[in-house]
Design a protein around this motif. Structure first.
Motif, PDB file in Angstrom:
ATOM      1  N   ILE A  80      -3.826  -6.271   9.083  1.00  0.00           N
ATOM      2  CA  ILE A  80      -3.880  -5.048   9.877  1.00  0.00           C
ATOM      3  C   ILE A  80      -3.690  -3.883   8.937  1.00  0.00           C
ATOM      4  CG2 ILE A  80      -2.610  -3.679  11.583  1.00  0.00           C
ATOM      5  CD1 ILE A  80      -2.800  -7.486  11.695  1.00  0.00           C
ATOM      6  N   TYR A  81      -4.517  -2.851   9.121  1.00  0.00           N
ATOM      7  CA  TYR A  81      -4.477  -1.682   8.254  1.00  0.00           C
ATOM      8  C   TYR A  81      -3.981  -0.474   9.020  1.00  0.00           C
ATOM      9  CZ  TYR A  81      -7.418  -4.597   5.311  1.00  0.00           C
ATOM     10  OH  TYR A  81      -7.909  -5.622   4.552  1.00  0.00           O
ATOM     11  N   LEU A  82      -3.305   0.413   8.313  1.00  0.00           N
ATOM     12  CA  LEU A  82      -2.928   1.703   8.861  1.00  0.00           C
ATOM     13  C   LEU A  82      -3.459   2.758   7.908  1.00  0.00           C
ATOM     14  CD1 LEU A  82      -1.384   3.150  11.159  1.00  0.00           C
ATOM     15  CD2 LEU A  82       0.563   3.287   9.581  1.00  0.00           C
ATOM     16  N   GLN A  83      -4.537   3.412   8.328  1.00  0.00           N
ATOM     17  CA  GLN A  83      -5.125   4.483   7.534  1.00  0.00           C
ATOM     18  C   GLN A  83      -4.440   5.781   7.921  1.00  0.00           C
ATOM     19  OE1 GLN A  83      -9.180   3.188   8.919  1.00  0.00           O
ATOM     20  NE2 GLN A  83      -9.711   3.644   6.804  1.00  0.00           N
ATOM     21  N   MET A  84      -3.820   6.417   6.934  1.00  0.00           N
ATOM     22  CA  MET A  84      -3.060   7.634   7.187  1.00  0.00           C
ATOM     23  C   MET A  84      -3.722   8.794   6.451  1.00  0.00           C
ATOM     24  SD  MET A  84       0.796   6.075   6.799  1.00  0.00           S
ATOM     25  CE  MET A  84       0.603   5.762   5.042  1.00  0.00           C
ATOM     26  N   SER A  85      -4.067   9.831   7.172  1.00  0.00           N
ATOM     27  CA  SER A  85      -4.702  10.992   6.558  1.00  0.00           C
ATOM     28  C   SER A  85      -3.891  12.246   6.850  1.00  0.00           C
ATOM     29  CB  SER A  85      -6.130  11.148   7.082  1.00  0.00           C
ATOM     30  OG  SER A  85      -6.126  11.354   8.473  1.00  0.00           O
ATOM     31  N   ASN A  86      -4.175  13.290   6.068  1.00  0.00           N
ATOM     32  CA  ASN A  86      -3.448  14.558   6.213  1.00  0.00           C
ATOM     33  C   ASN A  86      -1.936  14.317   6.286  1.00  0.00           C
ATOM     34  OD1 ASN A  86      -3.038  17.304   6.470  1.00  0.00           O
ATOM     35  ND2 ASN A  86      -3.353  17.312   8.687  1.00  0.00           N
TER      36      ASN A  86
ATOM     37  N   GLY B 112       0.778  -1.232   0.000  1.00  0.00           N
ATOM     38  CA  GLY B 112       0.000   0.000   0.000  1.00  0.00           C
ATOM     39  C   GLY B 112       0.808   1.279   0.000  1.00  0.00           C
ATOM     40  N   GLY B 113       2.118   1.183   0.051  1.00  0.00           N
ATOM     41  CA  GLY B 113       2.919   2.392   0.022  1.00  0.00           C
ATOM     42  C   GLY B 113       2.839   3.093  -1.318  1.00  0.00           C
ATOM     43  N   GLY B 114       3.307   4.321  -1.342  1.00  0.00           N
ATOM     44  CA  GLY B 114       3.279   5.063  -2.588  1.00  0.00           C
ATOM     45  C   GLY B 114       3.693   6.499  -2.375  1.00  0.00           C
ATOM     46  N   SER B 115       3.478   7.296  -3.400  1.00  0.00           N
ATOM     47  CA  SER B 115       3.842   8.707  -3.368  1.00  0.00           C
ATOM     48  C   SER B 115       2.568   9.548  -3.405  1.00  0.00           C
ATOM     49  CB  SER B 115       4.738   9.028  -4.564  1.00  0.00           C
ATOM     50  OG  SER B 115       5.154  10.368  -4.536  1.00  0.00           O
ATOM     51  N   VAL B 116       2.426  10.464  -2.449  1.00  0.00           N
ATOM     52  CA  VAL B 116       1.246  11.322  -2.371  1.00  0.00           C
ATOM     53  C   VAL B 116       1.676  12.748  -2.102  1.00  0.00           C
ATOM     54  CG1 VAL B 116      -0.252   9.468  -1.554  1.00  0.00           C
ATOM     55  CG2 VAL B 116       0.945  10.908   0.104  1.00  0.00           C
ATOM     56  N   GLN B 117       0.731  13.666  -2.268  1.00  0.00           N
ATOM     57  CA  GLN B 117       0.992  15.066  -1.973  1.00  0.00           C
ATOM     58  C   GLN B 117       0.571  15.379  -0.535  1.00  0.00           C
ATOM     59  OE1 GLN B 117      -0.889  17.451  -4.999  1.00  0.00           O
ATOM     60  NE2 GLN B 117       0.743  17.031  -6.470  1.00  0.00           N
TER      61      GLN B 117
ATOM     62  N   PHE C 165      -3.671   9.174  11.991  1.00  0.00           N
ATOM     63  CA  PHE C 165      -3.525   7.765  11.598  1.00  0.00           C
ATOM     64  C   PHE C 165      -4.497   6.910  12.413  1.00  0.00           C
ATOM     65  CE2 PHE C 165       1.207   7.764  10.074  1.00  0.00           C
ATOM     66  CZ  PHE C 165       0.935   8.866   9.274  1.00  0.00           C
ATOM     67  N   ALA C 166      -4.963   5.837  11.803  1.00  0.00           N
ATOM     68  CA  ALA C 166      -5.846   4.903  12.494  1.00  0.00           C
ATOM     69  C   ALA C 166      -5.432   3.477  12.153  1.00  0.00           C
ATOM     70  CB  ALA C 166      -7.294   5.139  12.115  1.00  0.00           C
ATOM     71  N   ILE C 167      -5.236   2.669  13.179  1.00  0.00           N
ATOM     72  CA  ILE C 167      -4.878   1.272  12.984  1.00  0.00           C
ATOM     73  C   ILE C 167      -6.116   0.418  13.224  1.00  0.00           C
ATOM     74  CG2 ILE C 167      -4.137   0.947  15.392  1.00  0.00           C
ATOM     75  CD1 ILE C 167      -1.907  -0.898  14.308  1.00  0.00           C
ATOM     76  N   SER C 168      -6.282  -0.603  12.399  1.00  0.00           N
ATOM     77  CA  SER C 168      -7.441  -1.477  12.547  1.00  0.00           C
ATOM     78  C   SER C 168      -7.058  -2.899  12.179  1.00  0.00           C
ATOM     79  CB  SER C 168      -8.604  -0.993  11.677  1.00  0.00           C
ATOM     80  OG  SER C 168      -8.236  -0.989  10.308  1.00  0.00           O
ATOM     81  N   LEU C 169      -7.929  -3.823  12.571  1.00  0.00           N
ATOM     82  CA  LEU C 169      -7.626  -5.240  12.422  1.00  0.00           C
ATOM     83  C   LEU C 169      -8.803  -5.964  11.785  1.00  0.00           C
ATOM     84  CD1 LEU C 169      -6.204  -7.943  13.154  1.00  0.00           C
ATOM     85  CD2 LEU C 169      -7.183  -7.687  15.442  1.00  0.00           C
TER      86      LEU C 169
ATOM     87  N   SER D  66      -4.289  11.173   1.633  1.00  0.00           N
ATOM     88  CA  SER D  66      -4.402   9.993   2.487  1.00  0.00           C
ATOM     89  C   SER D  66      -3.837   8.763   1.794  1.00  0.00           C
ATOM     90  CB  SER D  66      -5.864   9.748   2.859  1.00  0.00           C
ATOM     91  OG  SER D  66      -6.405  10.858   3.545  1.00  0.00           O
ATOM     92  N   LEU D  67      -3.513   7.775   2.599  1.00  0.00           N
ATOM     93  CA  LEU D  67      -2.986   6.513   2.097  1.00  0.00           C
ATOM     94  C   LEU D  67      -3.279   5.445   3.137  1.00  0.00           C
ATOM     95  CD1 LEU D  67      -1.303   5.836  -0.491  1.00  0.00           C
ATOM     96  CD2 LEU D  67       0.737   5.961   0.950  1.00  0.00           C
ATOM     97  N   THR D  68      -3.569   4.235   2.685  1.00  0.00           N
ATOM     98  CA  THR D  68      -3.813   3.132   3.605  1.00  0.00           C
ATOM     99  C   THR D  68      -2.814   2.015   3.342  1.00  0.00           C
ATOM    100  OG1 THR D  68      -6.169   3.603   3.826  1.00  0.00           O
ATOM    101  CG2 THR D  68      -5.457   1.393   4.390  1.00  0.00           C
TER     102      THR D  68
END
Length: 126
Positions: free
Chosen positions: A79-85, A8-13, A68-72, A17-19
């Motif tokens: 396991i997910y890591l939702q990353m915002s802003n 799920g990694g990548g390049s963003v501005q 960031f929000a971690i969920s299962l 957001s990225l998960t």
């Protein structure tokens, strides 16, 4: 043996957001924590977020709390890591780690974990 694979990694501005996803095989989810860490060249691996195997205990680093929000998803062993802003300071290689032990000092400390993935890169740049 526990196998850990991040994606799920990548390049963003900045501001986007990225998960990230962390798929585990061989992990029983009967005890222990799964954590997300990040590292940049020349710096120590930093704990970002961690979640207890049953998903009822969540931990966050102050630098990402509220963004960031971690969920299962136990059924998917993911396991997910939702990353915002996201901000340029969030640029790093992100690692997922797991350990099924029952006694913990701090789930946001890298030395607590036995099993690690290879990492996925996140770049935040305008």
């Amino acid at each position: 043996q526990v196998h850990v694979v991040e994606s799920g990694g990548g390049s963003v501005q900045p501001g986007e957001s990225l998960t990230l996803a962390c798929e585990l095989t061989g992990f029983s989810f009967s005890n222990g924590f799964v954590g997300w860490f990040r590292q940049t060249p020349g710096k120590e691996r930093e704990g970002v977020a961690a979640i207890y195997a049953f998903g009822v205990d969540l931990r966050y680093a102050n630098s990402v709390r509220g963004r960031f929000a971690i969920s299962l998803d136990r059924a998917a062993s993911t396991i997910y890591l939702q990353m915002s802003n996201l901000q340029p300071a969030d640029t790093a290689t992100y690692y997922c780690a797991a350990d099924g032990k029952s006694t913990w000092r701090d789930p946001l400390v890298a030395a607590e974990y036995q099993f690690w993935g290879q990492g996925t890169q996140v770049i935040v740049s305008s």
